[in-house]
Write a protein that holds these residues in place. Sequence first.
Motif, short mmCIF file in Angstrom:
data_model
loop_
_atom_site.label_atom_id
_atom_site.label_comp_id
_atom_site.label_asym_id
_atom_site.label_seq_id
_atom_site.Cartn_x
_atom_site.Cartn_y
_atom_site.Cartn_z
N GLY A 217 1.40 -1.17 0.16
CA GLY A 217 0.23 -0.31 0.19
C GLY A 217 0.64 0.84 0.16
N PRO A 218 0.26 2.55 -0.35
CA PRO A 218 1.38 3.46 -0.59
C PRO A 218 1.40 3.54 0.44
N SER A 219 1.47 3.61 2.28
CA SER A 219 2.04 3.67 3.56
C SER A 219 2.80 3.55 3.42
N ALA A 220 3.30 2.54 2.60
CA ALA A 220 5.04 1.30 2.38
C ALA A 220 5.54 2.03 1.86
N ARG A 221 5.28 2.88 0.95
CA ARG A 221 6.49 3.61 0.68
C ARG A 221 7.83 3.34 0.67
N ASP A 222 7.93 4.20 2.18
CA ASP A 222 9.61 4.64 2.29
C ASP A 222 9.70 3.86 3.39
N ASP A 223 9.27 2.70 3.30
CA ASP A 223 9.10 1.48 4.83
C ASP A 223 10.25 0.71 4.42
N VAL A 224 11.40 1.39 4.05
CA VAL A 224 12.81 -0.02 4.48
C VAL A 224 13.05 -0.80 4.95
N ALA A 225 13.02 -0.71 6.11
CA ALA A 225 13.15 -1.06 7.63
C ALA A 225 12.22 -2.84 6.93
N VAL A 226 10.81 -2.76 6.24
CA VAL A 226 10.65 -4.04 6.19
C VAL A 226 11.33 -5.19 4.83
N SER A 227 12.03 -3.83 3.71
CA SER A 227 12.85 -4.38 2.33
C SER A 227 14.07 -5.14 3.22
N ARG A 228 15.23 -4.38 4.28
CA ARG A 228 15.96 -4.93 4.93
C ARG A 228 16.10 -5.49 5.83
N LEU A 229 14.88 -6.22 6.31
CA LEU A 229 14.62 -7.17 7.24
C LEU A 229 14.28 -8.09 6.16
N MET A 230 13.73 -8.42 5.32
CA MET A 230 13.20 -9.41 4.62
C MET A 230 14.55 -9.79 3.38
N ALA A 231 15.68 -8.82 3.51
CA ALA A 231 16.98 -9.41 2.92
C ALA A 231 17.37 -9.99 3.72
N ARG A 232 17.85 -9.43 5.18
CA ARG A 232 18.19 -10.03 6.28
C ARG A 232 17.91 -11.59 6.24
N LEU A 233 16.24 -12.06 5.98
CA LEU A 233 16.04 -12.96 6.33
C LEU A 233 17.03 -13.98 4.67
N ARG A 234 16.48 -13.69 3.79
CA ARG A 234 16.57 -14.29 2.76
C ARG A 234 17.86 -14.48 2.62
N GLY A 235 19.63 -13.42 3.85
CA GLY A 235 20.43 -13.95 3.20
C GLY A 235 20.46 -15.93 4.24
N ARG A 236 19.87 -15.26 5.11
CA ARG A 236 19.88 -16.61 6.19
C ARG A 236 19.51 -17.89 5.16
#
Length: 473
Positions: A217-236
């Motif tokens: 949704g539009p309110s998540a546009r700048d929620d980079v924390a979600v993307s960083r958390l996703m990347a961290r888990l994908r790295g594992r």
Amino acid sequence: MARSDKERNTVRDGADHEQGGEAMPAGRDAVPSIAPLPRMSFAHSAGFWLKVALPTFLKGLIIRRPWAEAMAERFDLDSRAVRYMEKLHRAYQGRSVLVRNPIRPQAVLFSGDDVKAVLAGTPQPFTPASDEKRAALSHFGPKLSLISRGADRPPRRELNERVLETSASVHSHAEIFRTIVAIEMNAVLTRAAEKGALDWPIFAEGWFRMVRSIVLGPSARDDVAVSRLMARLRGRANWAFMMPRDEEARNELLSRLQVYVNAAEPGSLAALAAAMPASGAATHQMTQWLFAFDPAGMTTFRALALVAPNREALWQSMEEVLGERRDLGFLRASVLETLRLYPTTPAILRQTTQPVLLASGALRKGTGALIYAPFFHRASSVEAADRFQPARWIGRDAEDLLPFVPFSAGDAVCPAKNLVPLLAAEALRALLSNHRFFILEPGWLKSDRPLKGTLNHFAIRLGLEPLHPPGPE
């Protein structure tokens, strides 16, 4: 029971003649008398693990490792892997074979007929929820439909197909998505113009703003924390069995996603998911969407780099971009052709849930089946295998050209098989509408030589200039 000479079907080029293990068990696991798959020699198995499996694993199956992508491009490891697979294909006369594996029986598919049978036989008797895939993807989404078995799978798969509208060539929210894509790609162009070049960090920043807006949704546009958390888990997840799960980080991610499901912002995929039954485990499916949109972005950026120096492809792209067509058939074809050349899922995995007969021989219950997509996409028998020729996809669906498998196939086909090309083509349209791009890096893309097996998206740099420079004030 003795086998006929035809059933023995021995192999050439130094392969041993040992068939795939001892006799099939009797009882409910018994299968009709037929030769099991041949087994690779020790030398061929060692070559497969070293030249094919290892480079693929090092690059990262769940999230790409920049250093490994750079190494693969520099030494053209993926082209070498395809050439080695062709050697094995000749050695075993086109039959699928069992590679020596101390963990469990593992088949490597060389037969196009076997590929079609395995993909068509999903989820039974070939489950997509292989042991390796479950170990990897459960790091961030243990209830993903892709790794679900039995009664859990249908409602989770249904949620994916209904929200992503798998059967629709154009998603019902397409107009909303087009607006989001145009806004974010224009922001990418502004930043690239300021820097003097378009590179992966600039493109990826805009791409993931777009993805968060569309998925959450539009309110998540700048929620980079979600993307960083996703990347961290994908790295594992890249390490699958070898890395313990970070339950705290996974629960935090799922909780953050649940907030967006609860908000159900109109026009978002989260809103569509919120309307589905809870048995679909919406937040878990959303982790897969966020994960899958990363390779979609890689493909879009690579497609731009392939179109830019290709005179014919650029001309056809510009004709489409500046015209009135809404389907963007050529740009969609360019995306599919990029996936053929550089598949973002190089290893498609299945596992047998019961004994199975393939054209090449019999498989035991619990046997893994590996489809190495680059081999089928880039074998020397494929016309213009190492050339960028989007026209081969015009008027065709990805599944029409099996065993090309840019989105897999069958009942486990990527549920975003139409949505991803739509968004990628719209992003290309926005980028090409007002700017001309030219290659800065890698230099080899400027030549007319056959394309390398790896195109390291982390290192792509494109120069750009406006199509219509502003006039004098």
